[in-house]
Each structure stands twice: as structure tokens, then as C-alpha cells.
Design an enzyme around this catalytic site. Structure first.
Site, mmCIF file in Angstrom:
data_model
loop_
_atom_site.group_PDB
_atom_site.id
_atom_site.type_symbol
_atom_site.label_atom_id
_atom_site.label_comp_id
_atom_site.label_asym_id
_atom_site.label_seq_id
_atom_site.Cartn_x
_atom_site.Cartn_y
_atom_site.Cartn_z
ATOM 1 N N ARG A 69 0.475 -1.454 -0.050
ATOM 2 C CA ARG A 69 0.275 -0.022 -0.024
ATOM 3 C C ARG A 69 0.783 1.338 0.550
ATOM 4 N NH1 ARG A 69 -1.537 0.949 4.110
ATOM 5 N NH2 ARG A 69 -0.538 -1.314 5.479
ATOM 6 N N TYR A 114 -0.941 -3.087 -6.797
ATOM 7 C CA TYR A 114 -1.093 -4.413 -6.367
ATOM 8 C C TYR A 114 -2.330 -4.789 -5.035
ATOM 9 C CZ TYR A 114 1.196 -6.456 -2.298
ATOM 10 O OH TYR A 114 1.702 -7.499 -1.453
ATOM 11 N N GLY A 169 -4.056 -3.941 -1.547
ATOM 12 C CA GLY A 169 -5.164 -2.828 -0.600
ATOM 13 C C GLY A 169 -5.005 -1.558 -1.544
ATOM 14 N N LYS A 215 -9.318 -2.372 1.841
ATOM 15 C CA LYS A 215 -9.211 -1.232 2.225
ATOM 16 C C LYS A 215 -10.026 0.081 2.526
ATOM 17 C CE LYS A 215 -7.083 -4.179 4.441
ATOM 18 N NZ LYS A 215 -5.888 -3.966 5.558
ATOM 19 N N HIS A 253 -10.020 -2.586 11.457
ATOM 20 C CA HIS A 253 -9.425 -4.067 10.992
ATOM 21 C C HIS A 253 -8.912 -4.753 11.973
ATOM 22 C CE1 HIS A 253 -4.344 -3.755 9.312
ATOM 23 N NE2 HIS A 253 -5.426 -4.321 8.876
ATOM 24 N N SER A 289 -1.398 -3.679 10.295
ATOM 25 C CA SER A 289 -0.899 -4.712 9.355
ATOM 26 C C SER A 289 0.779 -5.643 9.438
ATOM 27 C CB SER A 289 -0.678 -3.381 8.232
ATOM 28 O OG SER A 289 -1.678 -3.041 7.859
ATOM 29 N N CYS A 297 0.474 -7.770 11.993
ATOM 30 C CA CYS A 297 1.107 -8.247 12.857
ATOM 31 C C CYS A 297 0.548 -8.635 13.541
ATOM 32 C CB CYS A 297 0.854 -6.389 13.529
ATOM 33 S SG CYS A 297 2.140 -5.511 13.371
ATOM 34 N N GLY A 298 0.497 -9.613 13.139
ATOM 35 C CA GLY A 298 -0.296 -10.963 13.547
ATOM 36 C C GLY A 298 -2.056 -11.494 13.788
ATOM 37 N N LYS A 299 -3.009 -10.940 12.686
ATOM 38 C CA LYS A 299 -4.511 -10.905 12.214
ATOM 39 C C LYS A 299 -4.505 -12.279 12.281
ATOM 40 C CE LYS A 299 -5.016 -6.926 10.603
ATOM 41 N NZ LYS A 299 -3.874 -6.295 10.317
ATOM 42 N N THR A 300 -3.769 -12.777 10.791
ATOM 43 C CA THR A 300 -4.185 -13.483 10.465
ATOM 44 C C THR A 300 -3.697 -14.913 11.139
ATOM 45 O OG1 THR A 300 -4.025 -12.855 8.092
ATOM 46 C CG2 THR A 300 -3.909 -15.214 8.234
ATOM 47 N N ASP A 332 -9.245 -10.090 8.963
ATOM 48 C CA ASP A 332 -8.959 -8.899 8.341
ATOM 49 C C ASP A 332 -9.653 -8.181 8.850
ATOM 50 O OD1 ASP A 332 -6.209 -7.055 7.848
ATOM 51 O OD2 ASP A 332 -7.410 -6.430 6.400
ATOM 52 N N ASN A 343 6.698 -8.639 2.050
ATOM 53 C CA ASN A 343 5.108 -7.970 2.164
ATOM 54 C C ASN A 343 4.248 -8.601 0.745
ATOM 55 O OD1 ASN A 343 2.803 -7.163 2.649
ATOM 56 N ND2 ASN A 343 2.760 -5.811 0.726
ATOM 57 N N ARG A 353 2.503 -12.030 -0.684
ATOM 58 C CA ARG A 353 0.278 -12.606 -0.685
ATOM 59 C C ARG A 353 0.784 -13.093 -0.672
ATOM 60 N NH1 ARG A 353 -1.217 -8.887 4.211
ATOM 61 N NH2 ARG A 353 0.237 -7.296 4.606
ATOM 62 N N GLY A 360 0.866 -20.104 18.848
ATOM 63 C CA GLY A 360 -0.216 -21.472 18.795
ATOM 64 C C GLY A 360 0.258 -20.595 20.498
ATOM 65 N N ASN A 411 -0.273 -17.922 22.220
ATOM 66 C CA ASN A 411 -1.135 -17.218 22.356
ATOM 67 C C ASN A 411 -2.270 -16.864 23.148
ATOM 68 O OD1 ASN A 411 0.894 -15.259 21.569
ATOM 69 N ND2 ASN A 411 -0.090 -15.013 19.295
HETATM 70 P P1 GTP Z 1 -1.856 -7.396 7.444
HETATM 71 O O1 GTP Z 1 -2.552 -8.893 6.563
HETATM 72 O O2 GTP Z 1 -1.234 -6.895 6.433
HETATM 73 O O3 GTP Z 1 -3.239 -6.768 7.914
HETATM 74 O O4 GTP Z 1 -1.245 -7.829 8.492
HETATM 75 P P2 GTP Z 1 -1.870 -9.119 10.018
HETATM 76 O O5 GTP Z 1 -2.423 -8.652 10.989
HETATM 77 O O6 GTP Z 1 -3.139 -10.935 9.516
HETATM 78 O O7 GTP Z 1 -0.218 -10.317 9.566
HETATM 79 P P3 GTP Z 1 0.335 -11.724 9.752
HETATM 80 O O8 GTP Z 1 -0.893 -12.816 10.981
HETATM 81 O O9 GTP Z 1 0.099 -11.873 8.827
HETATM 82 O O10 GTP Z 1 1.580 -11.672 10.356
HETATM 83 C C1 GTP Z 1 2.536 -10.845 9.962
HETATM 84 C C2 GTP Z 1 3.839 -11.146 10.439
HETATM 85 O O11 GTP Z 1 4.061 -11.177 11.397
HETATM 86 C C3 GTP Z 1 4.741 -12.666 10.451
HETATM 87 O O12 GTP Z 1 5.820 -12.254 9.674
HETATM 88 C C4 GTP Z 1 4.343 -13.659 10.871
HETATM 89 O O13 GTP Z 1 5.248 -14.157 11.041
HETATM 90 C C5 GTP Z 1 4.902 -12.744 11.986
HETATM 91 N N1 GTP Z 1 4.011 -13.130 14.086
HETATM 92 C C6 GTP Z 1 2.364 -13.196 13.902
HETATM 93 N N2 GTP Z 1 2.099 -13.939 14.564
HETATM 94 C C7 GTP Z 1 3.085 -13.298 15.459
HETATM 95 C C8 GTP Z 1 2.749 -13.936 17.128
HETATM 96 O O14 GTP Z 1 2.505 -14.267 17.829
HETATM 97 N N3 GTP Z 1 4.706 -13.634 17.678
HETATM 98 C C9 GTP Z 1 5.559 -13.199 16.902
HETATM 99 N N4 GTP Z 1 6.887 -13.529 17.507
HETATM 100 N N5 GTP Z 1 5.246 -12.741 15.538
HETATM 101 C C10 GTP Z 1 3.761 -13.009 15.126
HETATM 102 C C1 SPV Z 2 -2.253 -4.190 5.209
HETATM 103 O O1 SPV Z 2 -2.313 -4.394 4.639
HETATM 104 O O2 SPV Z 2 -3.102 -4.751 6.416
HETATM 105 C C2 SPV Z 2 -3.462 -5.997 4.505
HETATM 106 C C3 SPV Z 2 -2.255 -5.766 3.162
HETATM 107 O O3 SPV Z 2 -4.426 -6.297 4.832
HETATM 108 S S1 SPV Z 2 -3.896 -4.959 2.026
HETATM 109 O O4 SPV Z 2 -4.823 -5.838 0.932
HETATM 110 O O5 SPV Z 2 -2.578 -4.757 1.115
HETATM 111 O O6 SPV Z 2 -3.904 -3.467 2.519
HETATM 112 MN MN MN Z 3 -4.834 -5.785 6.697
#
Ligand code: GTP
Ligand code: SPV
Ligand code: MN
Length: 592
Positions: free
Chosen positions: A79, A207, A209, A216, A236, A258, A260-263, A285, A375, A377, A502, A504
């Protein structure tokens, strides 16, 4: 392309849509208009065309059935916040955290750029529905695009085609989205929102988002604007169901910035120690949430797929993601192996002896640069996820018992604490900070304020957004509890203090037990925290009660600095900042 006459040539839309499509086609001048119906025959046709055109590479369908590979332009991999605009009559409506432009001038500029831009190309008309059919929260959008990659992603990420057309009926009430790929020159890249007209124009990018306009642009920026007007929240946030061994289900929503671990959190698999507990993914997301007649906050996931970060995804960190991407998935900007499969840093397989990197250059383990873009995906249908909550498909959605805010913070922020009440919870969300990631163009690893993980996505004045969060409470007899977490705190020597992923589940279990009135806590200046006896450390041989104490510690010096950082945002927002936020700040200062 003899097939093209059979597909997409029939205009299928109501007169409002048709008139708008004709108008946009007169400007962009495509040689052909393709009306998408979302059928499987159409999907097969589009993949064939995309491969013929070199937009996609067909991966080995024995190993990865239905999977394809795409590289975006190397200047176009995330983005772009500096090119993203909220275009409202009054600058104050966009607020100090958004780029603003006067709508008339911006529309004229963009339509000039779009003029003739689809000459010799096909314009695809994509009807799509955000949210389960029949949901009171669901919204219809139409995206016009000259990118076949966008079409194929939208058909995974949204409910695309007939279903959306039916949901709209004869109504003129749909989001109007125009996307022109152009030559992906970064100097002509604009992602512009016209919330007063429910309209989006995106040019010059291909690309994620920036161009999957349902995500978004509609679900968050326009969605948050509509949410304020109509009394709901567009956030979000992931949504998950936590099932206990007795079958009780507690639903939780969590906002992390973004990458930071949502998925990962939404697809969590509890460690062996938590026999009988199960996590169900509702969304990974975006959450649309509205107070229900029962005074609880009800949430739906407006999406139908996952656009997830590839690097770091493997069978240990996220087995459900690995299942989700085993078929019918599009991989973008990862590495391509000679055997027609894919690889990225942190993959289960060892680095391939040779492959092509995300820019198509030969790569070996001796190469200095990364094989996959940080980044990069995957786009995968949510129905592939073994842990998909059946409620993800239901129009009513799920009642939220807890909202979790979390940033990526190497220092200061403890592993977990609970807000004292709703207003304090809004303050925790409003003051969130996080280190920047590769999900947006620019520097990585710098702490910035990212309120509710919505800094890049709030489509109006952030101060009024906090006010809207406070006001929602009036319609919530049973508001969710609010928590703050930080999986990313580090020791002085740079190790993560908490194993994450896990594990968490241990934090989540305390939260769920609090929601269900079964877990204790201790009061601290920041909020309620679990005592050692409230926090399940069994089955963690390498993590002691002392380690937990370190992860939970509150350092007054660090908090002094944190308060100054919070002030920077509050000062920018001062004109519209609710007084409650100032009071909460004062209360925190006095408690510290
Ligand atoms: P967007 O799709 O961008 O909104 O991101 P998201 O919040 O879904 O992030 P995602 O779950 O894809 O995690 C992104 C990064 O965070 C990856 O590199 C993971 O390895 C890292 N990560 C996720 N959960 C943890 C955790 O519990 N601990 C640590 N140290 N890293 C984590
Ligand atoms: C984010 O950046 O928070 C995403 C990926 O979920 S994107 O759809 O490219 O914004
Ligand atoms: Mn996102």
C-alpha cells in the site's frame, strides 16, 4: 481467444449500473467490456486468458491444484499511504491523519489520467458483495478494472458476480469503484476515496490493498464513514470463535496493525496442553460490527478470502493457513521454483538450490537478497480453512465478548492487560503504537501511533472516530470487555520475550475466562493483569513464572516516554479529540 465471445459479453446489471459503466467506458475507452457473473466456467476462462497474457503463471496442479503465480511491478509491492486520499468538501472531515483533496479537482485530475487509459484493453465489470447475503450490514460494490489479476483476486476475496447483482436489485445504492492499471508509474499512482458519493478511483497500481477495492477502500475507509453515519463500526480486526471443552463459544475481535499477526491469531491452533479447546476463524482482517437488539455488539466478516502475508507462514506457525493455501490460491511476489511450486523465507521446505525471486531474477541460497518480498502474499478462499467458523457464512454474524488491541512493540507494552471499562478501552485503542512493517511502502520498524490499527484506514477525522467509539456504548447494554496485548516485546539481547503463535492461546484463555467470569486479576496502573495463578503456564518447559513477570513488567521510565509519544497524536487531533481521552490520560499519569 475464441472463447471471449461466449463470456462476459452480455450486459447484466440494473440501469443505474449500466449508465455509470457506459459513462466510465466513454472516458477510459476500452476495446471491450466484460461483465463478470462469478461462475466457475468464467473463472476457468479468465485463468486461461491471464496465463496466455503472461499475467499469471500456472503452478504445478498436481502439487498445488488450481494455484497461480503473479509478480507485480517491483515499484508496486505494498500500500502507498502518501498516494491515498480522502476527498471531502471540508478538509476537516478527512482530518489531520489523512491526505485530503477537494473532490471536484481531484476527480477531474483522475478522470483526465483515466481518459483513454483502457484503449486496446478489456474493462471488467465486477459486481461484488461485502458480507453474507441477506445481512443488514452487507454492502454491494461494483469495481471496473482493466486488470485481470484484480478480477481473479476479487472473486476470491469477495462474493462476486450474480449473488451481488441479485442483492442490489434495482437499487442505485452501490459503491462505484474505478481502477486503471496505467503503466504502474509511481508518479501517477493515486488511491482516492469520495465518501460523500460512495465512490473510489484508484490509478497507477496493481497491488493488493491499492486495487482490490472491496478491501481497504470500501470495507474500511468508505465503510468507517458509513459506519459513523449509520451507527456501526468498520474495523481492521480479525474475528474468532473460542470453543471451550464444554462446547461454550466466546467470540473475540482483535485489531493489530498490518503484518502484526491478525491472520496468525485468527487461525490459531491451541497447544496440546489445551485439550478440547478449539479456535474457529470468522475473519482475519476486517470486522463490521453493530449493536444488536440484545445490547451486544454483533460482528460480520465482510470478506470471503484471505489476502495474507506469505513469509513466515509454515506448518508450525500456522497450519490452518498452510491448508488454506494448498489449492485455488494466487501467490503474489513469492519465489517461483523450477518444479512449478513456490517458496518464501520461513517456508517449511529448505531454501531451494535455485529458483526465481520475486522480481524474476535467478536466486540461490548464496544470494544476498530475499527470495520473496517481505510483503509477498497469498489470496486464498476462506472455505479452504479447516477452522472456518460456520458463522462466517451467517447473515446475523457473532456477538463479540472481547475486543483486543495489539501493536508490535519491542519495549514498554506488557504481554496483556485489561481495560477498566469501555472509555478506558477506547483510550487504549486510541493510543496504540506499533512499529511500521513492509505492508506499506516506507521505512520499517519505526514506532508510530496507529489508533485501533486504523491509521491508514479511517476514512474521516480520527478525533470524531474516537467520539463515535465512545457514542456506540450508548447502544451497548452489554459492551465487550477491552484488552491490550503485545506479542512482540523483546529482551535487551533482542529475543522475543513471549513465544507467540499457538502459545497466544494462553493469553486468549485468560481473556475468555474473564469474559465468562471465571478468572481473577490484579489491578495495576495500566489495567487489570493476570496473577501468576490466573495464567496457565503448564506444558511450557522453557517459560517460567519469572519469564512471565518480565513479559508483564511495567517500567515507569518507558511509560513516561510513551505518554509523550501519545501526546504527539493527541496534539494533532486536539480540535476533535474527545475530552474523555484527556481525562483518561490524566488518570493514567496519576496512577503511574
Ligand atoms: P495484514 O494482512 O497486513 O493486515 O496483517 P496481519 O495482521 O494479518 O499479519 P499476519 O498474521 O500475517 O502476521 C504478520 C507477521 O507477524 C508474520 O511475519 C508473522 O510471522 C508475525 N507474527 C504473527 N504472530 C506472531 C506472534 O505471535 N509472535 C511473533 N513473534 N510474530 C508473529
Ligand atoms: C494490510 O496492509 O493491512 C493488508 C494488506 O491487509 S492490503 O490489502 O494490501 O492492504
Ligand atoms: Mn490488513
Amino acid at each position: 481467444m475464441s472463447l471471449t465471445a461466449e463470456f462476459g459479453s452480455q450486459a447484466i446489471a440494473n440501469t443505474h449500473v449500466q449508465q455509470w459503466v457506459e459513462k466510465m467506458a466513454a472516458i477510459t475507452q476500452p476495446s471491450r467490456i466484460f461483465w463478470c457473473d462469478g461462475s466457475e466456467a468464467e473463472r476457468d476462462h479468465l485463468y486461461t486468458v491471464a496465463v496466455e497474457q503472461g499475467v499469471l503463471v500456472r503452478l504445478d496442479h498436481e502439487k498445488l491444484p488450481g494455484c497461480y503465480y503473479h509478480r507485480s511491478n517491483s515499484n508496486d509491492v505494498a500500500r502507498v499511504e502518501q498516494c491515498t486520499f480522502i476527498c471531502t468538501e471540508q478538509e476537516e472531515d478527512a482530518g489531520p491523519t489523512n491526505n485530503w483533496s477537494e473532490p471536484k479537482a481531484m476527480r477531474a485530475k483522475l478522470l483526465a489520467i483515466a481518459t483513454g487509459s483502457m484503449a486496446g484493453r478489456t474493462m471488467y465489470v465486477i459486481p461484488y458483495l461485502m458480507g453474507p447475503p441477506g445481512s443488514t450490514l452487507a454492502k454491494v460494490g461494483y469495481e471496473l478494472t482493466d486488470s485481470i489479476y484484480v478480477v481473479l483476486n476479487m472473486r476470491i476475496m469477495t462474493r462476486m458476480g450474480e449473488v451481488a447483482r441479485r442483492e442490489l436489485g434495482d437499487s442505485p445504492d452501490f459503491n462505484r469503484g474505478l481502477h486503471c492499471l496505467l503503466d504502474v508509474d509511481a508518479s501517477r499512482r493515486f488511491i482516492c476515496h469520495f465518501p460523500q458519493d460512495n465512490e473510489i478511483i484508484s490509478v497507477g497500481s496493481g497491488y493488493g490493498g491499492n486495487v482490490l477495492l472491496g478491501k481497504k477502500c470500501l470495507a474500511l475507509r468508505i465503510g468507517s464513514w458509513l459506519g459513523r453515519k449509520e451507527g456501526w463500526l468498520a474495523e481492521h480486526m480479525l474475528i474468532m470463535g473460542v470453543e471451550s471443552p464444554t462446547g461454550e463459544r466466546t467470540y473475540v475481535a482483535a485489531a493489530f496493525p498490518s503484518a502484526c499477526g491478525k491472520t496468525n491469531f485468527a487461525m490459531l491452533i491451541p497447544p496440546a496442553h489445551f485439550a478440547g479447546w478449539k479456535i474457529w476463524t470468522v475473519g482475519d482482517d476486517i470486522a463490521w460490527m453493530r449493536p444488536g437488539p440484545d445490547g451486544r455488539l454483533w460482528a460480520i466478516n465482510p470478506e470471503s478470502g484471505y489476502f495474507g502475508v506469505a513469509p513466515g507462514t509454515n506448518g508450525k506457525t500456522n497450519p490452518n493457513a498452510i491448508s488454506s493455501i494448498s489449492r485455488d490460491t494466487i501467490f503474489t511476489n513469492v519465489a517461483l521454483k523450477p518444479d512449478g511450486t513456490v517458496w518464501w523465507e520461513g517456508h517449511d521446505d529448505p531454501p531451494p538450490a535455485e529458483c526465481l525471486d520475486w522480481q524474476g531474477r535467478p536466486w540461490t541460497p548464496a544470494s544476498k537478497e530475499k527470495a520473496a518480498h517481505p510483503n509477498s502474499r497469498f489470496t486464498a478462499p476462506m472455505t479452504n480453512n479447516p477452522a472456518l467458523a460456520p458463522e462466517a457464512l451467517s447473515a446475523e454474524g457473532v456477538p463479540i465478548s472481547a475486543i483486543i488491541f495489539g501493536g508490535r512493540r519491542a519495549t514498554t507494552l506488557p504481554l496483556v492487560y485489561q481495560a477498566f471499562n469501555w472509555v478506558h478501552g477506547v483510550y487504549l485503542g486510541a493510543t496504540m503504537g506499533s512499529e511500521t512493517t513492509a505492508a506499506a511502502a516506507g521505512a520499517v520498524g519505526q514506532v508510530r501511533r496507529d489508533p485501533m490499527a486504523m491509521l491508514p484506514f479511517c476514512g474521516y477525522n480520527m478525533g470524531r472516530y474516537f467520539r463515535h467509539w465512545l457514542d456506540i456504548r450508548r447502544n451497548l447494554e452489554n459492551p465487550p470487555q477491552v484488552y491490550q496485548v503485545n506479542w512482540f516485546r523483546k529482551s535487551a539481547d533482542g529475543r522475543f520475550l513471549w513465544p507467540g503463535f499457538g502459545e497466544n492461546m494462553r493469553v486468549l484463555k485468560w481473556i475468555v475466562d474473564r469474559c465468562q467470569g471465571r478468572a481473577g486479576a490484579r489491578e495495576t496502573p495500566l489495567g487489570w493483569v493476570p496473577r501468576t495463578c490466573d495464567f496457565d503456564l503448564d506444558g511450557m518447559p522453557n517459560f517460567s513464572a519469572a519469564d512471565l513477570e518480565q513479559a508483564q513488567s511495567i517500567n515507569i521510565e518507558e511509560w513516561r516516554r510513551e505518554l509523550l509519544l501519545q501526546d504527539e497524536l493527541f496534539m494533532r487531533l486536539y480540535r476533535h479529540l474527545p475530552k474523555e481521552m484527556i481525562f483518561q490520560r490524566e488518570l493514567l499519569v496519576s496512577r503511574l
